[in-house]
Design an enzyme around this catalytic site. Structure first.
Site, PDB file in Angstrom:
ATOM      1  N   THR A  21      -5.117  12.258   7.018  1.00  0.00           N
ATOM      2  CA  THR A  21      -3.712  12.409   7.418  1.00  0.00           C
ATOM      3  C   THR A  21      -3.591  13.524   8.456  1.00  0.00           C
ATOM      4  O   THR A  21      -2.962  13.360   9.502  1.00  0.00           O
ATOM      5  CB  THR A  21      -2.835  12.704   6.190  1.00  0.00           C
ATOM      6  N   LYS A  67       5.220   2.472  -2.935  1.00  0.00           N
ATOM      7  CA  LYS A  67       5.113   3.894  -3.281  1.00  0.00           C
ATOM      8  C   LYS A  67       5.282   4.026  -4.775  1.00  0.00           C
ATOM      9  O   LYS A  67       5.887   3.168  -5.421  1.00  0.00           O
ATOM     10  CB  LYS A  67       6.210   4.709  -2.574  1.00  0.00           C
ATOM     11  N   LYS A 113       5.244   1.958   8.350  1.00  0.00           N
ATOM     12  CA  LYS A 113       4.052   2.665   8.829  1.00  0.00           C
ATOM     13  C   LYS A 113       2.864   1.719   8.954  1.00  0.00           C
ATOM     14  O   LYS A 113       2.156   1.727   9.955  1.00  0.00           O
ATOM     15  CB  LYS A 113       3.721   3.797   7.852  1.00  0.00           C
ATOM     16  N   ASN A 171      -2.819  19.122   1.386  1.00  0.00           N
ATOM     17  CA  ASN A 171      -3.788  18.258   2.056  1.00  0.00           C
ATOM     18  C   ASN A 171      -3.399  18.016   3.518  1.00  0.00           C
ATOM     19  O   ASN A 171      -4.170  18.273   4.435  1.00  0.00           O
ATOM     20  CB  ASN A 171      -3.904  16.936   1.277  1.00  0.00           C
ATOM     21  N   SER A 201      -7.305   4.919   4.281  1.00  0.00           N
ATOM     22  CA  SER A 201      -7.224   4.201   2.993  1.00  0.00           C
ATOM     23  C   SER A 201      -7.582   2.736   3.201  1.00  0.00           C
ATOM     24  O   SER A 201      -8.266   2.117   2.383  1.00  0.00           O
ATOM     25  CB  SER A 201      -5.813   4.286   2.408  1.00  0.00           C
ATOM     26  N   LYS A 225       0.864  -1.188   0.000  1.00  0.00           N
ATOM     27  CA  LYS A 225       0.000   0.000   0.000  1.00  0.00           C
ATOM     28  C   LYS A 225       0.888   1.221   0.000  1.00  0.00           C
ATOM     29  O   LYS A 225       1.874   1.287   0.744  1.00  0.00           O
ATOM     30  CB  LYS A 225      -0.831  -0.043   1.301  1.00  0.00           C
TER      31      LYS A 225
END
Ligand code: NAD
Length: 431
Positions: A189, A105, A93, A220, A357, A69
């Site tokens: 976030t 990523k 994470k 964001n 997510s 992810k």
């Protein structure tokens, strides 16, 4: 920002913290390189009829704990090394907050501000065409990151579904709500970061109304963390974007700054009543000055390596919350620790995004959308549990919060890898 070997730095930190947490050398060796990378040249027809090629990357770093992810960023500085470092951090994470995921990523080396809307759509679809066989709801699930957003995720989901000829909303998260996105994902976030900062401030005995916060980056992550902190009573005295920052000792009204930036694209020190915005007393500062302000909490929420050996001595905030990924370079991190500055590490501070997510992916697979209250409540539960575990490890093992977060993550990854057998088990003759 200093030029740095961002991937080498990230691997070295994992090795250092892994040894400190007594993680087996084999597990650390498994985390020294990514599982798979895809590098692609993306042809895009520009509005003037010409074709330009952009470099695109996707890295699946480690999937011991589940499908990988991680976000996709659009930035001129994107490189394979940076994408690999970010994918390694995503692996940690997801393990820190206990999500059933590995880390990944992606990115494209592009300045999206130079593209028209149509060019941006063509680029986003070209990216998905290049990675369509590399990603998938059970293999690797992208999401937004720097300079990508829900609309871009929507184009990519649509392209994937066109290629595969099926509806698979769980292939990508951070989508528009109408395409299967989750309520609360956009703010996740920043909301998660504000909960973590609040938790840390509470344990340090800081009172929100007397706590002055500076936020670098007003996208964001930066906007939502500033907004949520202000809602919780904190004073937001400085914010910045790529063009520079603003400072007001009295504190800004974050919603007013956001509204003015949305309409004029420029960050201005204003207070808005209805549709009327008036300037408030403030000072213009550079991004470098913002980082060195004498505030109670510093929140770098833009790019990596903004705190390095060039400025580590001049950081004055006693608490630094890494809402961006990797804003503090390795050596600087040690220096801040020696100077008694507490760092809330990125793998916890900004984990709210990937947590929601995950919620979005679960909702897509169940075909059952949750309410905003469900999302916010579960986000707070997941993050506060992770915070308490990290705090306990830090106290018991006398580690920094980053050391404790890495210990927790690496032990969880190790458990997944070693559940298939350790070196000692294979070398022994007994079953
Ligand atoms: P964004 O594109 O929405 O916003 C980026 C912001 O940074 C903008 O305000 C931009 O003006 C500012 N900026 C760019 N260059 C700058 C510079 N040199 N100095 C100061 N400000 C600069 O991006 P975002 O999604 O908010 O991501 C910001 C950081 O947060 C990144 O490190 C990203 O990896 C991390 N992050 C984001 C999410 C998410 O869900 N969006 C999740 C986890 C981590």
């Amino acid at each position: 920002m200093e030029p740095a070997d961002v991937f080498g730095d990230a691997v070295a930190r994992v090795e250092r913290m892994g040894r400190q947490a007594a993680v087996s050398p084999e597990v650390l060796a498994a985390l020294r390189q990514p599982k798979a990378v895809l590098v692609a040249s993306l042809p895009v027809r520009m509005d003037d009829g010409s074709t330009r090629w952009f470099s695109g990357y996707r890295c699946r770093y480690n999937d011991a704990r589940g499908p990988t992810k991680g976000g996709i960023r659009y930035h001129p500085g994107v490189t394979l090394e940076e994408v690999q470092a970010l994918a390694l951090w995503m692996t940690l994470k997801c393990a820190v907050v206990g999500l059933p995921y590995g880390g990944a990523k992606g990115g494209v080396a592009v300045d999206p501000k130079q593209l028209s809307h149509l060019e941006l759509e063509r680029l986003s679809r070209a990216y998905m065409r290049a990675v369509a066989d590399f990603v998938g709801p059970d293999t690797d699930i992208p999401a937004p990151d720097l300079y990508t957003n829900a609309r871009i995720m929507g184009w990519m989901a649509d392209e994937y579904q066109t290629i595969k000829r099926v509806q698979v909303p769980g292939v990508i998260t951070g989508k528009p709500i109408a395409m299967g996105g989750s309520l609360g994902r956009e703010e996740a976030t920043g909301r998660g970061a504000s909960l973590m900062i609040h938790e840390l401030a509470r344990r340090r005995g800081l009172e929100p109304a007397r706590t002055r916060v500076a936020v670098q980056g007003f996208g964001n992550a930066g906007y939502h963390v500033a907004r949520c902190l202000q809602e919780a009573g904190y004073r937001i005295v400085a914010v910045s974007d790529s063009k520079g920052g603003i400072l007001s000792e009295a504190g800004f009204d974050v919603e007013s700054l956001h509204r003015a930036k949305e309409s004029s694209r420029v960050l201005q020190g204003v207070y808005c009543r209805g549709s009327v915005c008036e300037l408030v007393e403030h000072q213009r500062i550079s991004n470098e000055e913002l980082l060195e302000l004498d505030v109670d909490v510093l929140v770098p929420a833009a790019l990596e390596n903004v705190i390095g050996s060039h400025n580590a001595e001049r950081i004055r905030a006693p608490l630094v919350a890494e809402v961006a990924n990797g804003p503090i370079a390795g050596e600087a991190d040690e220096r801040l620790h020696e100077r008694g500055i507490t760092v809330l590490p990125d793998v916890l501070a900004n984990a709210g995004g990937v947590t929601v997510s995950w919620f979005e992916w679960v909702q897509n697979r169940q075909g059952w959308p949750w309410t905003l209250e469900d999302v916010r409540g579960r986000l707070a539960d997941v993050l506060s549990r992770a915070f308490s575990e990290i705090w306990r490890i830090a106290e018991e093992e006398k580690l920094s919060l980053r050391g404790a977060a890495y210990a927790l993550a690496l032990r969880r990854i190790a458990e997944a890898i070693e559940s298939q057998g350790t070196r000692e088990w294979f070398a022994s003759r007994e079953a």
